[in-house]
Design an enzyme around this catalytic site. Structure first.
Site, short mmCIF file in Angstrom:
data_model
loop_
_atom_site.label_atom_id
_atom_site.label_comp_id
_atom_site.label_asym_id
_atom_site.label_seq_id
_atom_site.Cartn_x
_atom_site.Cartn_y
_atom_site.Cartn_z
N LYS A 119 0.79 -1.43 0.06
CA LYS A 119 -0.08 0.01 0.17
C LYS A 119 0.73 1.50 -0.13
O LYS A 119 0.32 2.34 -0.64
CB LYS A 119 -1.10 0.22 1.02
CG LYS A 119 -2.21 -1.01 1.22
CD LYS A 119 -3.18 -0.64 2.31
CE LYS A 119 -4.08 -1.84 2.28
NZ LYS A 119 -5.14 -1.69 3.35
N ASP A 174 -9.89 2.89 2.31
CA ASP A 174 -9.96 2.19 3.50
C ASP A 174 -10.54 3.21 4.86
O ASP A 174 -11.33 2.72 5.64
CB ASP A 174 -8.43 1.94 4.10
CG ASP A 174 -8.04 0.88 3.49
OD1 ASP A 174 -8.64 -0.09 3.04
OD2 ASP A 174 -6.76 0.87 3.27
#
Ligand code: ATR
Length: 271
Positions: free
Chosen positions: A69, A105
């Site tokens: 990420k 997220d």
């Protein structure tokens, strides 16, 4: 499902991704809308090569998971302000070879919690100060919560807290923090720490809502303990579902078929 020469390709990159629940959710959503696309899991150690592959093969969208990420950011053409502030990209969109990165997220964390409670003005303790905590803290502070960060390594809690204007402490000082919502973002509860809770059971009584971002085929120990103590609970699958719904909308510009994705997720999680 029809697969032919014009089928578009989407996928998730990370390691491991063999048990990822994302293909089930996204493929169900494509099918619901009659979009000619498939979503696959690509296990890779190289975010650089994955970005090249996306450009070369015309992969339209990628979900990015552990451990890529942060590193994927070096190989994109554009990163939006949200992902920049969180310091991580979990979603990549490919428009004719131009790769844009964003982060959903934080939407996952906020929407999963918002489904059971008001957030604005609430005191929330976030356990952990890693990558998942950053996304949750970014989202919760934007939504108007008063966030306290409790982490095993207190210096890391302090760094994150200063960045987002939160209070902080060590994980062992939890009993002294004033909050009525608790969110676990640590890896406690994940393999190899399954059946372990990051919170002593006696601490749970004062929380009205307990959310875990850890998920698996069974409920985590934190969630079963919290249920026993009468807390409202939000299991990790809810955050996964909401971040995936936001990804689907970012890629397709259509409304995510939430109930369809939820059903596919729950079926895949118990398979
Ligand atoms: P992620 O990207 O999933 O958030 P991470 O950045 O590696 O993963 O962060 C893991 C978090 O879980 C950290 O807050 C870590 O605490 P430390 O900063 O002290 O390392 C926390 N964590 C991991 N194992 C833990 C354990 N056994 N007890 C308490 N906290 C733990």
């Amino acid at each position: 499902m029809r697969i032919d020469a014009s089928t578009e390709l989407f996928g998730i990159i990370g390691r491991p991704v063999g048990h990822s629940l994302s293909p089930a959710m996204h493929n169900a959503a494509f099918e619901h809308w009659g979009i000619n696309a498939v979503y696959l899991a690509f296990e890779t150690d190289s975010p650089a090569k994955a970005a090249d592959a996306a450009r070369t093969l015309g992969i339209k969208g990628l979900s990015v998971t552990v451990p890529h990420k942060e590193t994927i950011m070096d190989f994109l053409d554009e990163i939006d302000e949200t992902a920049r502030q969180i310091g991580a990209v979990n979603t990549v969109k490919n428009l004719e070879g131009h790769l844009s990165g964003t982060n959903t997220d934080w939407i996952g964390a906020v929407e999963a919690l918002r489904a059971v409670t008001e957030i604005k003005g609430r005191r929330i303790v976030v356990l952990g100060a890693g990558g998942s905590a950053r996304a949750a803290v970014y989202g919760l502070t934007r939504a108007g919560a008063l966030v306290h960060i409790a982490n095993r390594t207190v210096e890391k809690a302090g760094r994150l807290a200063r960045e987002f204007g939160c209070s902080f402490s060590g994980l062992d000082e939890l009993s002294q923090t004033e909050a009525d919502i608790l969110i676990n973002t640590t890896s406690v509860g994940m393999t190899p720490l399954q059946n372990i809770s990051p919170v002593p059971e006696k601490e749970l009584d004062r929380f009205s809502v307990v959310m875990d971002i850890v998920y698996g085929s069974k409920k985590t120990r934190l969630i079963t303990d919290a249920e026993r103590h009468g807390c409202r609970t939000v299991p990790g699958t809810q955050m996964l579902l909401h971040q995936a719904a936001a990804q689907f909308e970012y890629w397709t510009e259509r409304q995510a078929p939430f109930e369809v994705m939820k059903k596919a997720l729950l079926e895949a999680a118990t398979r």
